[in-house]
Motif scaffolding. Sequence first.
Motif, PDB file in Angstrom:
ATOM      1  N   ALA A  32       0.771  -1.248   0.057  1.00  0.00           N
ATOM      2  CA  ALA A  32      -0.014  -0.319   0.108  1.00  0.00           C
ATOM      3  C   ALA A  32       0.867   1.181  -0.023  1.00  0.00           C
ATOM      4  CB  ALA A  32      -0.746  -0.047   1.380  1.00  0.00           C
ATOM      5  N   ARG A  33       1.978   1.317   0.870  1.00  0.00           N
ATOM      6  CA  ARG A  33       2.862   2.430   0.863  1.00  0.00           C
ATOM      7  C   ARG A  33       3.521   2.791  -0.793  1.00  0.00           C
ATOM      8  NH1 ARG A  33       4.994   3.719   5.349  1.00  0.00           N
ATOM      9  NH2 ARG A  33       5.230   1.863   6.290  1.00  0.00           N
ATOM     10  N   ARG A  34       3.696   1.560  -1.497  1.00  0.00           N
ATOM     11  CA  ARG A  34       4.175   1.821  -2.780  1.00  0.00           C
ATOM     12  C   ARG A  34       3.155   2.029  -3.663  1.00  0.00           C
ATOM     13  NH1 ARG A  34       7.107  -2.490  -0.967  1.00  0.00           N
ATOM     14  NH2 ARG A  34       5.824  -3.931  -2.479  1.00  0.00           N
ATOM     15  N   GLU A  35       1.860   1.796  -3.335  1.00  0.00           N
ATOM     16  CA  GLU A  35       0.637   2.183  -4.072  1.00  0.00           C
ATOM     17  C   GLU A  35       0.497   1.166  -5.113  1.00  0.00           C
ATOM     18  OE1 GLU A  35       0.213   6.215  -5.053  1.00  0.00           O
ATOM     19  OE2 GLU A  35      -0.002   6.952  -2.999  1.00  0.00           O
ATOM     20  N   GLN A  36       0.723  -0.051  -4.799  1.00  0.00           N
ATOM     21  CA  GLN A  36       0.647  -1.158  -5.931  1.00  0.00           C
ATOM     22  C   GLN A  36      -0.385  -2.006  -5.450  1.00  0.00           C
ATOM     23  OE1 GLN A  36       4.597  -2.800  -4.975  1.00  0.00           O
ATOM     24  NE2 GLN A  36       5.508  -1.939  -6.766  1.00  0.00           N
ATOM     25  N   LEU A  37      -1.559  -1.324  -5.654  1.00  0.00           N
ATOM     26  CA  LEU A  37      -2.934  -2.016  -5.225  1.00  0.00           C
ATOM     27  C   LEU A  37      -3.032  -3.214  -6.104  1.00  0.00           C
ATOM     28  CD1 LEU A  37      -5.033   0.795  -4.195  1.00  0.00           C
ATOM     29  CD2 LEU A  37      -3.558  -0.306  -2.830  1.00  0.00           C
ATOM     30  N   ALA A  38      -2.720  -3.341  -7.028  1.00  0.00           N
ATOM     31  CA  ALA A  38      -2.908  -4.688  -7.968  1.00  0.00           C
ATOM     32  C   ALA A  38      -2.424  -5.878  -7.296  1.00  0.00           C
ATOM     33  CB  ALA A  38      -2.283  -4.449  -9.335  1.00  0.00           C
ATOM     34  N   ASP A  39      -1.115  -5.752  -6.535  1.00  0.00           N
ATOM     35  CA  ASP A  39      -0.588  -6.865  -5.725  1.00  0.00           C
ATOM     36  C   ASP A  39      -1.561  -7.036  -4.462  1.00  0.00           C
ATOM     37  OD1 ASP A  39       1.340  -6.830  -7.919  1.00  0.00           O
ATOM     38  OD2 ASP A  39       2.700  -5.758  -6.421  1.00  0.00           O
ATOM     39  N   ALA A  40      -2.258  -6.172  -3.985  1.00  0.00           N
ATOM     40  CA  ALA A  40      -2.946  -6.145  -2.754  1.00  0.00           C
ATOM     41  C   ALA A  40      -3.844  -7.215  -2.750  1.00  0.00           C
ATOM     42  CB  ALA A  40      -3.689  -5.021  -2.332  1.00  0.00           C
ATOM     43  N   THR A  41      -4.625  -7.750  -3.500  1.00  0.00           N
ATOM     44  CA  THR A  41      -5.806  -8.787  -3.665  1.00  0.00           C
ATOM     45  C   THR A  41      -5.074 -10.052  -3.148  1.00  0.00           C
ATOM     46  OG1 THR A  41      -6.858  -7.617  -5.237  1.00  0.00           O
ATOM     47  CG2 THR A  41      -7.605  -9.798  -4.960  1.00  0.00           C
ATOM     48  N   ALA A  42      -4.062 -10.467  -3.958  1.00  0.00           N
ATOM     49  CA  ALA A  42      -3.432 -11.791  -3.289  1.00  0.00           C
ATOM     50  C   ALA A  42      -2.960 -11.823  -1.903  1.00  0.00           C
ATOM     51  CB  ALA A  42      -2.185 -12.137  -4.221  1.00  0.00           C
ATOM     52  N   LEU A  43      -2.503 -10.659  -1.431  1.00  0.00           N
ATOM     53  CA  LEU A  43      -1.930 -10.663   0.077  1.00  0.00           C
ATOM     54  C   LEU A  43      -3.201 -10.742   0.817  1.00  0.00           C
ATOM     55  CD1 LEU A  43       0.937  -8.074  -0.044  1.00  0.00           C
ATOM     56  CD2 LEU A  43       1.014 -10.322   0.621  1.00  0.00           C
TER      57      LEU A  43
END
Length: 117
Positions: free
Chosen positions: A82-93
């Motif tokens: 989230a800090r890097r604003e890579q929200l595409a990666d957030a769903t899997a996490l």
Amino acid sequence: MSDIHLDHSVLSALRDVMESEFPVLLDTFLTDSSERLRQIHRAVALADSQALRLAAHSFKGSCSNMGAAVLAGLCKQLEETARREQLADATALVLQIEQEFLVVQGLMLEERHGLAR
């Protein structure tokens, strides 16, 4: 295997400190965790990286305090994502966090029921 998911020495230390209030602590953690997961889902749905970072950070702290190191580590990864604003990666996490929380929740409920014996 449960030691991987939940550090029982942390729970033992908390039980010693909290004494008769230890079951309340477990219940509070479980209730609070459900709310934090809702906040995480809401932040992902709104693509709000700041809210996601804050929710993940808060959840990380409570998991760490309760001895749920794997869960805390996943929350740390989500916080950094989230800090890097890579929200595409957030769903899997978030999915990994939910799965790990189910394991931790089950172990804590076992702990809670063991106190009632």
